[in-house]
Design a protein around this motif. Structure first.
Motif, PDB file in Angstrom:
ATOM      1  N   ARG A   1       0.844  -1.231   0.065  1.00 32.38           N
ATOM      2  CA  ARG A   1       0.166  -0.105   0.085  1.00 32.38           C
ATOM      3  C   ARG A   1       0.890   1.240   0.027  1.00 32.38           C
ATOM      4  O   ARG A   1       0.473   2.196  -0.366  1.00 32.38           O
ATOM      5  CB  ARG A   1      -0.959   0.060   1.205  1.00 32.38           C
ATOM      6  N   LEU A   2       2.330   1.270   0.250  1.00 33.89           N
ATOM      7  CA  LEU A   2       3.080   2.232   0.529  1.00 33.89           C
ATOM      8  C   LEU A   2       3.676   2.439  -0.956  1.00 33.89           C
ATOM      9  O   LEU A   2       4.802   3.223  -0.898  1.00 33.89           O
ATOM     10  CB  LEU A   2       3.948   2.068   1.767  1.00 33.89           C
ATOM     11  N   PHE A   3       3.472   1.248  -1.990  1.00 35.22           N
ATOM     12  CA  PHE A   3       4.520   1.664  -2.958  1.00 35.22           C
ATOM     13  C   PHE A   3       3.952   2.699  -3.734  1.00 35.22           C
ATOM     14  O   PHE A   3       2.710   2.650  -4.206  1.00 35.22           O
ATOM     15  CB  PHE A   3       4.401   0.179  -3.445  1.00 35.22           C
ATOM     16  N   CYS A   4       4.948   3.478  -4.639  1.00 33.92           N
ATOM     17  CA  CYS A   4       4.467   4.221  -5.783  1.00 33.92           C
ATOM     18  C   CYS A   4       5.836   4.185  -6.509  1.00 33.92           C
ATOM     19  O   CYS A   4       6.871   4.010  -5.998  1.00 33.92           O
ATOM     20  CB  CYS A   4       4.010   5.552  -5.281  1.00 33.92           C
ATOM     21  N   SER A   5       5.577   4.013  -7.777  1.00 39.69           N
ATOM     22  CA  SER A   5       6.730   4.078  -8.862  1.00 39.69           C
ATOM     23  C   SER A   5       7.158   5.523  -8.922  1.00 39.69           C
ATOM     24  O   SER A   5       6.544   6.305  -9.401  1.00 39.69           O
ATOM     25  CB  SER A   5       6.374   3.724 -10.140  1.00 39.69           C
ATOM     26  N   GLN A   6       8.526   5.719  -8.397  1.00 38.60           N
ATOM     27  CA  GLN A   6       8.945   7.000  -8.717  1.00 38.60           C
ATOM     28  C   GLN A   6      10.020   7.138  -9.613  1.00 38.60           C
ATOM     29  O   GLN A   6      10.363   8.280 -10.161  1.00 38.60           O
ATOM     30  CB  GLN A   6       9.632   7.511  -7.244  1.00 38.60           C
ATOM     31  N   ALA A   7      10.689   6.036  -9.882  1.00 36.12           N
ATOM     32  CA  ALA A   7      11.661   5.880 -11.135  1.00 36.12           C
ATOM     33  C   ALA A   7      11.459   4.767 -11.701  1.00 36.12           C
ATOM     34  O   ALA A   7      11.115   3.611 -11.134  1.00 36.12           O
ATOM     35  CB  ALA A   7      13.043   6.371 -10.314  1.00 36.12           C
ATOM     36  N   GLY A   8      12.024   4.487 -12.806  1.00 34.96           N
ATOM     37  CA  GLY A   8      11.977   3.485 -13.685  1.00 34.96           C
ATOM     38  C   GLY A   8      12.862   3.244 -14.757  1.00 34.96           C
ATOM     39  O   GLY A   8      13.215   4.320 -15.294  1.00 34.96           O
ATOM     40  N   ILE A   9      12.890   2.254 -15.291  1.00 31.62           N
ATOM     41  CA  ILE A   9      13.848   1.880 -16.709  1.00 31.62           C
ATOM     42  C   ILE A   9      12.859   0.989 -17.727  1.00 31.62           C
ATOM     43  O   ILE A   9      12.551   0.151 -17.131  1.00 31.62           O
ATOM     44  CB  ILE A   9      14.978   1.673 -16.232  1.00 31.62           C
ATOM     45  N   VAL A  10      12.983   1.577 -18.666  1.00 32.71           N
ATOM     46  CA  VAL A  10      12.644   0.476 -19.746  1.00 32.71           C
ATOM     47  C   VAL A  10      13.871   0.243 -20.546  1.00 32.71           C
ATOM     48  O   VAL A  10      14.581   1.066 -21.264  1.00 32.71           O
ATOM     49  CB  VAL A  10      11.474   1.097 -20.882  1.00 32.71           C
ATOM     50  N   ASN A  11      14.232  -1.072 -20.650  1.00 26.59           N
ATOM     51  CA  ASN A  11      15.453  -1.587 -21.457  1.00 26.59           C
ATOM     52  C   ASN A  11      14.953  -2.503 -22.578  1.00 26.59           C
ATOM     53  O   ASN A  11      14.143  -3.123 -22.527  1.00 26.59           O
ATOM     54  CB  ASN A  11      16.161  -2.490 -20.661  1.00 26.59           C
ATOM     55  N   TYR A  12      15.579  -1.974 -23.856  1.00 28.27           N
ATOM     56  CA  TYR A  12      15.393  -2.540 -25.240  1.00 28.27           C
ATOM     57  C   TYR A  12      16.377  -3.279 -25.506  1.00 28.27           C
ATOM     58  O   TYR A  12      17.456  -3.011 -25.557  1.00 28.27           O
ATOM     59  CB  TYR A  12      15.066  -1.544 -26.048  1.00 28.27           C
ATOM     60  N   TYR A  13      16.092  -4.638 -25.537  1.00 32.47           N
ATOM     61  CA  TYR A  13      17.399  -5.635 -26.020  1.00 32.47           C
ATOM     62  C   TYR A  13      17.198  -5.997 -27.431  1.00 32.47           C
ATOM     63  O   TYR A  13      16.090  -6.629 -27.554  1.00 32.47           O
ATOM     64  CB  TYR A  13      17.235  -6.886 -24.991  1.00 32.47           C
ATOM     65  N   GLY A  14      18.091  -6.232 -28.172  1.00 30.48           N
ATOM     66  CA  GLY A  14      18.196  -6.772 -29.546  1.00 30.48           C
ATOM     67  C   GLY A  14      18.267  -8.234 -28.790  1.00 30.48           C
ATOM     68  O   GLY A  14      18.864  -8.470 -27.830  1.00 30.48           O
ATOM     69  N   SER A  15      18.450  -9.404 -30.122  1.00 34.55           N
ATOM     70  CA  SER A  15      18.817 -10.548 -29.685  1.00 34.55           C
ATOM     71  C   SER A  15      20.010 -10.830 -29.083  1.00 34.55           C
ATOM     72  O   SER A  15      20.644 -11.768 -28.694  1.00 34.55           O
ATOM     73  CB  SER A  15      18.348 -11.476 -30.740  1.00 34.55           C
ATOM     74  N   ARG A  16      21.007  -9.852 -29.329  1.00 29.90           N
ATOM     75  CA  ARG A  16      22.518 -10.036 -29.153  1.00 29.90           C
ATOM     76  C   ARG A  16      22.775  -9.149 -28.007  1.00 29.90           C
ATOM     77  O   ARG A  16      24.002  -8.765 -27.531  1.00 29.90           O
ATOM     78  CB  ARG A  16      23.373  -9.799 -30.278  1.00 29.90           C
ATOM     79  N   THR A  17      22.022  -8.222 -27.426  1.00 35.24           N
ATOM     80  CA  THR A  17      22.271  -7.158 -26.340  1.00 35.24           C
ATOM     81  C   THR A  17      22.169  -7.737 -25.185  1.00 35.24           C
ATOM     82  O   THR A  17      21.609  -8.802 -24.886  1.00 35.24           O
ATOM     83  CB  THR A  17      20.854  -6.299 -26.233  1.00 35.24           C
ATOM     84  N   THR A  18      23.251  -7.448 -24.327  1.00 33.16           N
ATOM     85  CA  THR A  18      23.340  -8.123 -22.909  1.00 33.16           C
ATOM     86  C   THR A  18      23.362  -7.036 -21.772  1.00 33.16           C
ATOM     87  O   THR A  18      23.378  -5.749 -22.385  1.00 33.16           O
ATOM     88  CB  THR A  18      24.629  -9.010 -22.680  1.00 33.16           C
ATOM     89  N   MET A  19      23.089  -7.245 -20.629  1.00 27.53           N
ATOM     90  CA  MET A  19      23.024  -6.180 -19.592  1.00 27.53           C
ATOM     91  C   MET A  19      24.013  -6.934 -18.491  1.00 27.53           C
ATOM     92  O   MET A  19      24.092  -7.853 -18.119  1.00 27.53           O
ATOM     93  CB  MET A  19      21.922  -5.956 -19.007  1.00 27.53           C
ATOM     94  N   ALA A  20      25.288  -6.030 -18.241  1.00 23.43           N
ATOM     95  CA  ALA A  20      26.351  -6.683 -17.275  1.00 23.43           C
ATOM     96  C   ALA A  20      25.770  -6.656 -15.676  1.00 23.43           C
ATOM     97  O   ALA A  20      24.900  -5.793 -15.558  1.00 23.43           O
ATOM     98  CB  ALA A  20      27.624  -5.615 -17.626  1.00 23.43           C
ATOM     99  N   GLY A  21      26.227  -7.463 -14.941  1.00 30.25           N
ATOM    100  CA  GLY A  21      26.004  -7.715 -13.558  1.00 30.25           C
ATOM    101  C   GLY A  21      26.155  -5.884 -13.105  1.00 30.25           C
ATOM    102  O   GLY A  21      27.127  -5.282 -13.268  1.00 30.25           O
ATOM    103  N   HIS A  22      25.261  -5.866 -12.202  1.00 29.61           N
ATOM    104  CA  HIS A  22      25.065  -4.617 -11.332  1.00 29.61           C
ATOM    105  C   HIS A  22      23.960  -4.808 -10.307  1.00 29.61           C
ATOM    106  O   HIS A  22      23.411  -5.677 -10.216  1.00 29.61           O
ATOM    107  CB  HIS A  22      24.847  -3.399 -12.337  1.00 29.61           C
ATOM    108  N   VAL A  23      24.432  -3.725  -9.363  1.00 27.86           N
ATOM    109  CA  VAL A  23      23.373  -3.577  -8.165  1.00 27.86           C
ATOM    110  C   VAL A  23      22.693  -2.262  -8.553  1.00 27.86           C
ATOM    111  O   VAL A  23      23.070  -1.278  -8.699  1.00 27.86           O
ATOM    112  CB  VAL A  23      23.979  -3.561  -6.998  1.00 27.86           C
ATOM    113  N   ASP A  24      21.161  -2.194  -8.291  1.00 31.86           N
ATOM    114  CA  ASP A  24      20.647  -0.715  -8.179  1.00 31.86           C
ATOM    115  C   ASP A  24      20.399  -0.273  -6.693  1.00 31.86           C
ATOM    116  O   ASP A  24      19.645  -1.001  -6.231  1.00 31.86           O
ATOM    117  CB  ASP A  24      19.276  -1.130  -9.024  1.00 31.86           C
ATOM    118  N   LYS A  25      21.455   0.538  -6.652  1.00 30.86           N
ATOM    119  CA  LYS A  25      21.605   0.857  -5.194  1.00 30.86           C
ATOM    120  C   LYS A  25      21.341   2.458  -4.920  1.00 30.86           C
ATOM    121  O   LYS A  25      21.903   3.032  -3.761  1.00 30.86           O
ATOM    122  CB  LYS A  25      22.656   0.458  -4.588  1.00 30.86           C
ATOM    123  N   THR A  26      20.923   3.130  -6.058  1.00 32.89           N
ATOM    124  CA  THR A  26      21.050   4.405  -5.784  1.00 32.89           C
ATOM    125  C   THR A  26      19.591   4.924  -4.947  1.00 32.89           C
ATOM    126  O   THR A  26      19.760   6.097  -4.403  1.00 32.89           O
ATOM    127  CB  THR A  26      20.653   5.188  -7.218  1.00 32.89           C
TER     128      THR A  26
END
Ligand SMILES: O=C(O)CCC(=O)C(=O)O
Length: 375
Positions: free
Chosen positions: A246-271
């Motif tokens: 009940r306390l959730f609201c989307s304050q930020a977000g990302i849309v990622n678009y991947y082609g069939s050869r796109t990768t996303m390297a390991g990371h932590v979302d900590k900002t």
């Protein structure tokens, strides 16, 4: 000896996360798929060798009243947790065909346009309309402003090919290069929603765009449904999500678009200032391998398939876990999205007159849309 092959010492120094990324991203050998958790395969799940536990949602997945379609395949869908990665929750195949089509349109037409930023902004004067919309609008229907140029072009502010990690300030105005929306669409990798994330300073310091209210409502309905799921049946020693949705609201977000050869390297979302709230993440289009590890790259990650319609939530401890996408699989987009006729035979056909364009994009791309509460 191959000078480029990593020596034994180098191999030993590679973290467990990096080793998995390399294993699943390599294309010179067939992939060993045996250790990938497949939520579509009851045998893998029941065996429990992979440490997968079925958990029970204790609240319904309720379609937000503002959406004119059913968003979820059922109100209480099976959900899963990973014993070794507390707080990670997956609800496979949760979004209806209709919700996935809606989300694709939202991500391609509404999200990837100003004032939201994209990876292309530092290099191109981006148009008001999304690249997807422009690329698929017949020139005769383009607004007057666009009619003067045929084909419509978008001007680069920096030399193409000089993409730097400093993406906030164009480095030089010395070069201009025209590109068509069609070509640029192929280079679209992400856009930011709500509080605009700055990859250079690693802060939300680029202003705030309104977060799409319907997308927020969808994310919030998920946050509500995953509050305090029941883990009793599996004796899981933790609460998979102690955050009150009940306390959730989307304050930020990302849309990622991947082609069939796109990768996303390991990371932590900590900002984000608060890590108590779940990070909610939706997948559409092509399937991928998603890796989730622990607080450092030394934790061996679990590998799982994420498919179109899956919901993933990083709650509790897993909110600070390394994660990434080492592999996207071609030819895995469900037919209800990829077929040019998708939407033609169902009751909502009228909402999808141009589905063929979305279908061709999704047949070759994965879209991930995620939302976070920041404070
Ligand atoms: O594409 C995904 O599923 C992961 C996206 C992600 O990790 C991110 O945007 O930080």
């Amino acid at each position: 000896m191959d000078a480029h092959a990593p020596g034994k010492h180098q191999q030993q120094q590679q973290t467990a996360f990096r080793q998995s990324e390399k294993l699943y991203s390599r294309r010179d050998k067939p992939l060993d798929l045996r250790n990938i958790i497949d939520f579509n395969d009851p045998d893998t799940l029941c065996a429990r060798v992979a440490g997968v536990s079925r958990i029970q949602l204790t609240h319904d997945l309720e379609t937000p009243p503002s959406l004119p379609f059913e968003a979820y395949r059922a109100k209480r869908l099976p959900a899963y947790a990973l014993e070794a990665h507390p707080g990670l929750m997956i609800i496979p195949d949760a979004l209806t065909d209709e919700a996935q089509r809606w989300l694709a349109r939202k991500c391609l037409c509404d999200c990837a346009r100003p004032p939201n930023r994209t990876n292309l902004d530092p290099f191109f004067e981006m148009p008001e309309e999304s690249l997807f919309t422009l690329a698929h609008t017949p020139s005769s229907q383009r607004v007057a402003e666009n009619l003067s140029e045929a084909p419509r072009t978008i001007h680069s502010r920096v030399e193409s090919g000089s993409v730097q990690t400093d993406v906030t300030v164009p480095r030089s105005k010395a070069y201009t290069q025209a590109e068509t929306p069609e070509r640029l669409l192929g280079h679209l990798r992400w856009c930011t929603l709500g509080q605009q994330y700055n990859w250079t300073t690693k802060n939300y310091d680029l202003g705030t765009s309104p977060f799409d209210p319907d997308l927020n409502a969808l994310m919030k309905s998920i946050a509500l449904a995953i509050t305090h799921p029941s883990t009793a049946a599996n004796n899981l020693p933790y609460d998979a999500n102690a955050f009150d949705g009940r306390l959730f609201c989307s304050q930020a977000g990302i849309v990622n678009y991947y082609g069939s050869r796109t990768t996303m390297a390991g990371h932590v979302d900590k900002t984000e200032e608060t890590m108590d709230a779940p990070l909610i993440s939706l997948s559409i289009g092509l399937s991928c391998i998603y890796l989730v590890g622990g607080p450092t790259r030394d934790t061996s990650p679990a590998a799982m398939y994420l498919r179109s319609g899956d919901i993933l939530a990083m709650c509790g401890e897993s909110r600070l876990a390394f994660h990434g996408v080492p592999r996207v699989f071609s030819d895995t987009c469900p037919l209800y999205l990829a077929s040019p006729k998708a939407g033609v035979d169902d009751a909502e056909a009228a909402n999808y007159p141009d589905w063929c364009h979305f279908g061709s994009y999704l047949a070759n791309h994965r879209i991930n849309c995620n939302a976070r509460k920041c404070s």
